[in-house]
Design an enzyme around this catalytic site. Structure first.
Site, short mmCIF file in Angstrom:
data_model
loop_
_atom_site.label_atom_id
_atom_site.label_comp_id
_atom_site.label_asym_id
_atom_site.label_seq_id
_atom_site.Cartn_x
_atom_site.Cartn_y
_atom_site.Cartn_z
N GLU A 1 0.55 -3.43 2.74
CA GLU A 1 1.07 -4.34 3.76
C GLU A 1 0.83 -3.79 5.17
O GLU A 1 0.47 -4.54 6.09
CB GLU A 1 2.56 -4.59 3.54
CG GLU A 1 2.92 -5.23 2.21
CD GLU A 1 2.20 -6.54 1.96
OE1 GLU A 1 1.89 -7.25 2.94
OE2 GLU A 1 1.95 -6.87 0.79
N HIS B 1 -2.71 -4.52 6.24
CA HIS B 1 -2.92 -5.89 6.75
C HIS B 1 -2.63 -5.94 8.26
O HIS B 1 -3.36 -6.57 9.02
CB HIS B 1 -1.99 -6.88 6.03
CG HIS B 1 -2.49 -7.36 4.72
ND1 HIS B 1 -3.74 -7.91 4.54
CD2 HIS B 1 -1.89 -7.43 3.50
CE1 HIS B 1 -3.90 -8.28 3.27
NE2 HIS B 1 -2.80 -7.99 2.63
N GLU C 1 -7.78 -8.88 1.22
CA GLU C 1 -7.05 -8.17 0.18
C GLU C 1 -7.74 -6.86 -0.20
O GLU C 1 -7.10 -5.83 -0.39
CB GLU C 1 -6.92 -9.06 -1.06
CG GLU C 1 -5.87 -10.14 -0.92
CD GLU C 1 -4.48 -9.55 -0.71
OE1 GLU C 1 -3.83 -9.15 -1.70
OE2 GLU C 1 -4.04 -9.46 0.44
#
Length: 280
Positions: free
Chosen positions: A155, A158, A211
């Site tokens: 996370e 990202h 991803e």
């Protein structure tokens, strides 16, 4: 003027207006590299729109994060377990200490980590470093510390890569096209298909390339922080098995696959010496 002539004239206007919109869009876009490549070799050049600046997106994320925390606090769902909160924050801080490998300026972000009481198996990091982990992930998945590091590293990556801003930039391209079409047709419903920036940031699924980048960078952050990078493999395998009849919430925006597991294995092997060096 006949109806046919009117239609032809509208088509000519639409083409000219669409062309002007495309020129504006292209002028507003830039090719950027948000992060350094690291050992895992994340080198893709990204297209960002100057119409959505990093600062503006971070401010929106800050505002939303405050609202989410306030709502959770009002329900008695904010950091309800001191042990869970301390555990998550300790792991996250070790990862954050390594972000300079990919992005030196991220060391100075106003990082924040909270645990929200919710049955959802989920976690996220907003632009600018605003992190939330749901108790459903901790209680249903029962992750090891290394597996918590795997999901948090993913996370955080990202956010480092500004994937949310990249998605917003793509949505801006669609929005300009829809605005042109709406101006020609007078159909407001068409314009409304360009969803809000908030929706783009937090509800749309990530692309396969995004991803993969977050996976690869996440395992490197984990290894550099002293966590076994191979835990990312067992973490996503647990995710796929969780949920009974339905999939965990996190998989709706972070779809998994066998090819993903194979890529994680390869990336983990690349950074494994970093982890082994920490152990030694």
């Amino acid at each position: 003027m006949t109806r046919t002539d009117t239609r032809a004239r509208l088509r000519r206007i639409a083409h000219r207006t669409a062309g002007a919109g495309l020129v504006i869009l292209l002028a507003a876009c830039a090719q950027v590299q948000t992060t350094q490549s690291g050992l895992v070799g994340v080198n893709r050049t990204q297209t960002m729109s100057s119409l959505v600046s990093e600062a503006e997106l971070n401010q929106q994320a800050e505002t939303q994060y405050r609202q989410i925390l306030a709502q959770a606090k009002s329900r008695g769902a904010l950091d309800t377990s001191a042990a869970q909160t301390q555990r998550v924050q300790a792991i996250a801080r070790k990862l954050i200490a390594q972000v300079g490998t990919f992005r030196p300026d991220a060391r100075n972000w106003a990082w924040e980590i909270h645990v929200l009481k919710s049955d959802e198996v989920n976690a996220w990091c907003m632009p600018g470093g605003k992190i939330a982990v749901y108790t459903g992930l901790l209680e249903k998945i029962q992750p090891t510390d290394a597996e918590v590091a795997a999901v948090l590293g993913h996370e955080i990556s990202h956010a480092l890569r500004e994937h949310a801003r990249e998605q917003v930039s793509r949505q801006m391209a669609t929005g300009i096209g829809l605005s042109v079409l709406s101006a020609i047709t007078g159909n407001q419903a068409v314009a409304d298909l360009g969803s809000s920036l908030t929706e783009v940031m937090f509800t749309l699924p990530n692309s396969r390339s995004n991803e993969t980048e977050a996976d690869r960078m996440g395992v490197e952050l984990a290894a550099r922080a002293g966590y076994d990078p191979r835990a990312a493999i067992t973490l996503w395998q647990k995710m796929e098995r969780a949920g009974g009849g339905g999939q965990p919430e996190i998989l709706s925006t972070h779809p998994s696959s066998q090819s993903r597991i194979a890529d994680l294995k390869q990336a983990s092997e690349i950074v494994l010496p970093l982890y082994q060096g920490k152990k030694g």
